[in-house]
Scaffold this motif. Structure first.
Motif, mmCIF file in Angstrom:
data_model
loop_
_atom_site.group_PDB
_atom_site.id
_atom_site.type_symbol
_atom_site.label_atom_id
_atom_site.label_comp_id
_atom_site.label_asym_id
_atom_site.label_seq_id
_atom_site.Cartn_x
_atom_site.Cartn_y
_atom_site.Cartn_z
ATOM 1 N N ILE A 158 -14.035 -2.457 8.454
ATOM 2 C CA ILE A 158 -14.085 -3.891 8.177
ATOM 3 C C ILE A 158 -12.697 -4.531 8.206
ATOM 4 O O ILE A 158 -12.512 -5.583 8.805
ATOM 5 C CB ILE A 158 -14.776 -4.160 6.821
ATOM 6 C CG1 ILE A 158 -16.197 -3.598 6.843
ATOM 7 C CG2 ILE A 158 -14.826 -5.659 6.517
ATOM 8 C CD1 ILE A 158 -16.893 -3.603 5.505
ATOM 9 N N VAL A 159 -11.728 -3.903 7.552
ATOM 10 C CA VAL A 159 -10.425 -4.564 7.451
ATOM 11 C C VAL A 159 -9.301 -3.862 8.205
ATOM 12 O O VAL A 159 -8.185 -4.367 8.250
ATOM 13 C CB VAL A 159 -9.997 -4.763 5.979
ATOM 14 C CG1 VAL A 159 -10.957 -5.678 5.269
ATOM 15 C CG2 VAL A 159 -9.881 -3.436 5.253
ATOM 16 N N GLY A 160 -9.592 -2.701 8.790
ATOM 17 C CA GLY A 160 -8.562 -2.010 9.572
ATOM 18 C C GLY A 160 -7.567 -1.285 8.682
ATOM 19 O O GLY A 160 -7.525 -1.516 7.478
ATOM 20 N N SER A 171 -4.447 -1.518 8.100
ATOM 21 C CA SER A 171 -3.433 -2.244 7.330
ATOM 22 C C SER A 171 -4.081 -3.036 6.197
ATOM 23 O O SER A 171 -3.391 -3.669 5.408
ATOM 24 C CB SER A 171 -2.665 -3.192 8.233
ATOM 25 O OG SER A 171 -3.404 -4.371 8.434
ATOM 26 N N GLN A 214 -5.568 -5.704 6.464
ATOM 27 C CA GLN A 214 -5.216 -7.080 6.782
ATOM 28 C C GLN A 214 -3.989 -7.548 6.021
ATOM 29 O O GLN A 214 -4.080 -8.378 5.104
ATOM 30 C CB GLN A 214 -6.402 -7.996 6.524
ATOM 31 C CG GLN A 214 -7.589 -7.491 7.291
ATOM 32 C CD GLN A 214 -8.501 -8.565 7.747
ATOM 33 O OE1 GLN A 214 -8.459 -9.661 7.217
ATOM 34 N NE2 GLN A 214 -9.302 -8.278 8.715
ATOM 35 N N GLY A 215 -2.882 -6.997 6.406
ATOM 36 C CA GLY A 215 -1.620 -7.391 5.798
ATOM 37 C C GLY A 215 -1.522 -6.931 4.360
ATOM 38 O O GLY A 215 -0.856 -7.551 3.545
ATOM 39 N N GLY A 216 -2.207 -5.844 4.018
ATOM 40 C CA GLY A 216 -2.096 -5.267 2.682
ATOM 41 C C GLY A 216 -3.067 -5.834 1.668
ATOM 42 O O GLY A 216 -3.243 -5.274 0.595
ATOM 43 N N VAL A 217 -3.723 -6.950 1.992
ATOM 44 C CA VAL A 217 -4.591 -7.614 1.013
ATOM 45 C C VAL A 217 -5.691 -6.669 0.542
ATOM 46 O O VAL A 217 -6.048 -6.648 -0.634
ATOM 47 C CB VAL A 217 -5.223 -8.885 1.619
ATOM 48 C CG1 VAL A 217 -6.096 -9.596 0.593
ATOM 49 C CG2 VAL A 217 -4.145 -9.809 2.117
ATOM 50 N N TYR A 263 -2.716 4.715 7.517
ATOM 51 C CA TYR A 263 -1.757 3.835 8.191
ATOM 52 C C TYR A 263 -0.410 4.534 8.382
ATOM 53 O O TYR A 263 0.166 4.513 9.458
ATOM 54 C CB TYR A 263 -1.587 2.556 7.371
ATOM 55 C CG TYR A 263 -0.727 1.524 8.025
ATOM 56 C CD1 TYR A 263 -1.268 0.670 8.984
ATOM 57 C CD2 TYR A 263 0.614 1.389 7.721
ATOM 58 C CE1 TYR A 263 -0.493 -0.278 9.610
ATOM 59 C CE2 TYR A 263 1.404 0.442 8.335
ATOM 60 C CZ TYR A 263 0.847 -0.390 9.280
ATOM 61 O OH TYR A 263 1.619 -1.324 9.909
ATOM 62 N N ASN A 304 -0.594 5.149 12.181
ATOM 63 C CA ASN A 304 0.048 3.987 12.801
ATOM 64 C C ASN A 304 1.557 4.155 12.884
ATOM 65 O O ASN A 304 2.188 3.745 13.832
ATOM 66 C CB ASN A 304 -0.243 2.709 12.012
ATOM 67 C CG ASN A 304 -1.603 2.146 12.332
ATOM 68 O OD1 ASN A 304 -2.573 2.881 12.337
ATOM 69 N ND2 ASN A 304 -1.681 0.859 12.604
#
Lengths: 486, 305
Positions: B247-249, B251, B253-256, B266, B270
């Motif tokens: 759903i959010v990948g 990361s 989504q920028g750590g959120v 990650y 990554n």
């Protein structure tokens, strides 16, 4: 009595197993066979398949078998291949993103090809830059199979609707923002004309989901035009250090902030889609994005007749007629060179683009088996042959890395390729050092924070970048320049 | 001559028995113990997936641990993981599971109303079970789809935007509640079944109302089940990876919404920093261990009490 039977049964089973294993080991297995594994991403299917069919036909008598390991669309090819290398499960012949070559080579994953290329007559058909990309520490580790340039893709039909010129070439960054502003003002008109529910003037890749795409398609295209050389890079070759702070970095981050926050002309959510590549091709094809900073391969791979997201209008008009489709595509889609921030007025390049591409490499494990190694190189030669590369590149609108590709009619006839090959005259390359993938990742993280609104000004972006860079490559390995904030 | 009885004795007791445990021990050793030890070792090196440190990595002691404790994104991950576990497991799954279990146990009235109630109960439990048995990858894609712009949930909530982009944390919390509630429900249903009927009857005769019965009879009698549920769902939720990843990948989504499993992925995949990822995994392992010890103590305390 029962126990005796059981005992005999156990002994009998053991004897059978021992004899079985013995027979298996003793019987000769016939002539030693060579089994090769080729690993590649789906976009290179039509490059590998024709050569492979021929190869298997020729090699059948020699007992050579080739197993294919194709990584399908939707996966991050670089990550899959890196993991396979690290786990020791990578193929013998692998098609890799050329920017990873220094990283793979320094990890000891690749077999140096110098002995092979020196005897290969085709090697002279590769121009110097295409040889340089696959080099690390003075050794050749791969053979380029395609290369590319980057540009601003734009929708001619949408530009026309907004009263912008159909043949458009911005001269400065301001020109891009001005066009975006006009498009934004006409958003409602465009939406109703195309029957779409959302519209964004400009898409520049950002965030970690894009992986290397963010750095290559997006960030470099801004960075290279943000200051005069050699300050417009990530790495200082004179000092041998990564650039932590510079005017170019500051301006590049500001560009992202302007697009996604100040003017709100970029689509934040597309950067978070489950498959960002497919989404970006789809939304541009649908007209939801009017300008898209991206790679030259999209002409074929993205929006071509056999691409991921062909233009609906052209498919409707032309059906299976490729010539008709290509003409129609040229009516709808244009491409412009990415300008320097002031169009070269302050010493930066007038126009910028950056080239990468994919290369075919051999696994270092092949060194153990001379016959296997020779067989693998033979396959590389066939895949990288003039006709095979030229036909593949012509079909997908990719730039061939070989000079003699123009001798192949399919390639020579392609008007699009003729035009974009011009970009090679002013192209530049990534700072592909072993640490580059990690530095690239920092850029992805910073741009992700920008689009999420966690970073709101370029100073903050630059400071965070510099801190993370020091953490990653070591504070001794960075250099800071004075930053002009304008 | 050995009788079958003696053979059995030989196999099931003493040295023979120990011999029979060996294969299982070997498997646990290879697939559980060794990776844990290896992970501790890797965390004390500077090994990376690619680059020069993939070939020639060095022992660097506790350097990674020092670095991670100074890394703000690590603390962000700790906070996100804690909130994720609190909201999606403890508050979401456990409470919803208990509610559903109580609902399933509720007496059905006579007549048509009873039939409707029964049908509702069956439907509810089927829905909860479906969420539990659907493959995680499918569920992950489904959640991305229904929370994207024009998706079912976005439409129902009247949000003309990608919910999983705007509210990534909330999305994975709700998705995880949806997925994991069935387990708590089953556990609580079983616990409730274990309470003898006569206790209720006695309480009813004494004039205890529903709340009083719940507070003073049901809750104390199922308290052990609640603790077991808390332990298990905490561990599981802490280890959840697939759905949030889809759903959010990685990361988040920028750590959120970057829970720690995503953080480890990650760093390893990554950024190619396997040793750093191993460090994060080890610290998280210690945290889960601490939580389990607290829970186990609580159970011991309950037993004595």
């Amino acid at each position: 009595m029962a126990s005796k039977t059981l005992l005999y049964a156990v002994i009998a089973v053991i004897i059978i197993i021992v004899i079985g294993v013995g027979v298996y080991l003793a019987v000769p297995k016939g002539p030693a066979k060579i089994k090769l594994v080729i690993e590649y991403g789906e976009p290179w299917k039509d490059l590998v398949k024709p050569a492979l069919t021929k190869y298997i036909e020729e090699m059948k008598s020699k007992g050579i078998e080739v197993q294919e390991k194709m990584i399908p669309y939707g996966q991050d090819f670089v990550k899959v291949i890196t993991n396979d290398f690290a786990a020791g499960t990578a193929g013998d012949i692998i098609i890799v993103d050329s920017f990873m070559i220094p990283s793979y080579a320094s990890a000891g994953y690749l077999y140096a090809l110098d002995d092979f290329v020196s005897k290969w007559s085709d090697w002279s058909q590769y121009p110097e830059p295409m040889k340089k990309i696959v080099e690390w520490n003075g050794k050749v580790y791969g053979v380029m199979i395609d290369t590319d340039v980057r540009m601003i893709w734009y929708r001619k039909d949408i530009f026309e609707m907004a009263g912008l010129p159909k043949n458009w070439q911005p001269k400065t960054w301001d020109d891009i923002f001005k066009a975006a502003e006009v498009l934004k003002e006409n958003a409602d008109k465009i939406k109703s004309a195309l029957g779409i529910d959302e519209f964004y003037p400009l898409y520049i890749p950002a965030g970690t989901k894009w992986g290397e795409g963010t750095t290559m398609q997006g960030f470099y295209m801004v960075l290279l035009g943000a200051d005069k050389p050699p300050y417009n890079r990530l790495y200082d070759y004179d000092k041998g250090k990564w650039i932590c702070k510079s005017t170019a970095l500051w301006r590049a981050f500001k560009f992202y902030i302007d697009v996604y926050q100040k003017y709100k002309i970029g689509p934040i959510e597309y950067n978070f889609a489950p498959d960002v590549w497919a989404t970006h091709r789809k939304v541009f094809s649908e007209g939801k994005v009017a300008m898209d900073i991206g790679g030259s391969w999209e002409w074929g791979e993205g929006w071509g007749p056999k691409g991921v997201a062909p233009l609906k209008a052209c498919v409707g008009e032309c059906g299976n007629d490729t010539t008709c489709y290509t003409n129609c595509e040229a009516q709808h889609i244009g491409y412009a060179k990415m300008p320097g921030y002031s169009g070269g007025a302050h010493g930066e390049p007038q126009f910028v683009t950056v080239s990468g591409g994919w290369a075919i490499v051999l696994n270092a494990n092949l060194a153990k088996d001379k016959n296997k190694l020779e067989a693998a190189w033979k396959l590389v030669e066939m895949i990288a042959s003039r006709d095979n590369i030229a036909k593949f590149c012509a079909k997908y609108g990719k730039i061939a890395p070989r000079i003699d590709a123009v001798q192949v009619p399919e390639y020579a006839k392609n008007a699009y390729l003729k035009n974009v090959t011009e970009y090679l005259k002013f192209t530049d390359f990534r700072d592909a050092l072993p640490d580059y993938p990690k530095v690239s990742n920092i850029i992805q993280e910073i741009t992700e924070k920008i689009i999420r609104g966690k970073i709101t000004d370029p100073d903050q972006a630059l400071n965070e970048y510099c801190n993370m860079l020091k953490e990653t490559v070591g504070a001794d390995n960075v250099v800071e320049y004075q930053v002009v904030k304008s | 001559m050995p009788s079958i009885e003696r053979l059995k004795d030989m196999l099931l007791e003493g040295a023979g028995a120990r011999l029979l445990i060996l294969p299982a021990l070997a498997l646990i050793g290879v697939f559980v113990v060794f990776p844990v030890i290896w992970n501790v070792y890797i965390s004390m090196t500077n090994y990376a997936l690619t680059g020069p440190r993939a070939r020639a990595y060095e022992f660097i002691g506790l350097e990674n641990y020092v670095r991670i404790l100074r890394d703000p994104s690590f603390y962000n991950t700790l906070r996100v993981s804690f909130m994720f576990t609190l909201f999606s497991a403890i508050i979401g799954q456990a409470f919803l599971g208990l509610g559903l279990a109580l609902m399933l146990r509720a007496k059905e009235p006579e007549g048509v109303l009873g039939k409707i109630t029964r049908a509702l109960k069956i439907t509810a439990s089927i829905l909860v079970f479906i969420a539990w048995i659907i493959p995680e990858v499918v569920a992950g894609y489904a959640w991305s789809a229904i929370t994207s712009k024009g998706g079912l949930i976005s439409m129902l909530l009247g949000i003309n935007d990608d919910i999983y982009v705007r509210y990534p944390f909330e999305t994975i919390v709700v998705a995880n509640i949806w997925r994991g509630t069935a387990f708590s429900m089953i556990l609580f249903t079983a616990a409730l079944e274990g309470i003898p009927q006569y206790i209720y009857e006695a309480a009813e005769i004494d004039g205890a109302g529903p709340w009083y019965r719940f507070r003073h009879i049901i809750l104390p009698l199922i308290s052990q089940a609640i603790l077991v549920d808390f332990i298990l769902i905490t561990i599981w939720t802490y280890g959840v990876f697939t759905m949030p990843f889809m759903i959010v990948g990685p990361s988040g989504q920028g750590g959120v919404a970057q829970i720690w499993t995503l953080y480890v992925y990650y760093d390893a995949i990554n950024v190619y920093e396997v040793s750093y990822a191993a460090t994060a995994a080890n610290i998280m392992f210690l945290i889960v261990l601490a939580m389990i010890i607290v829970y186990l103590r609580a159970i011991g305390y309950l037993k004595k009490w």
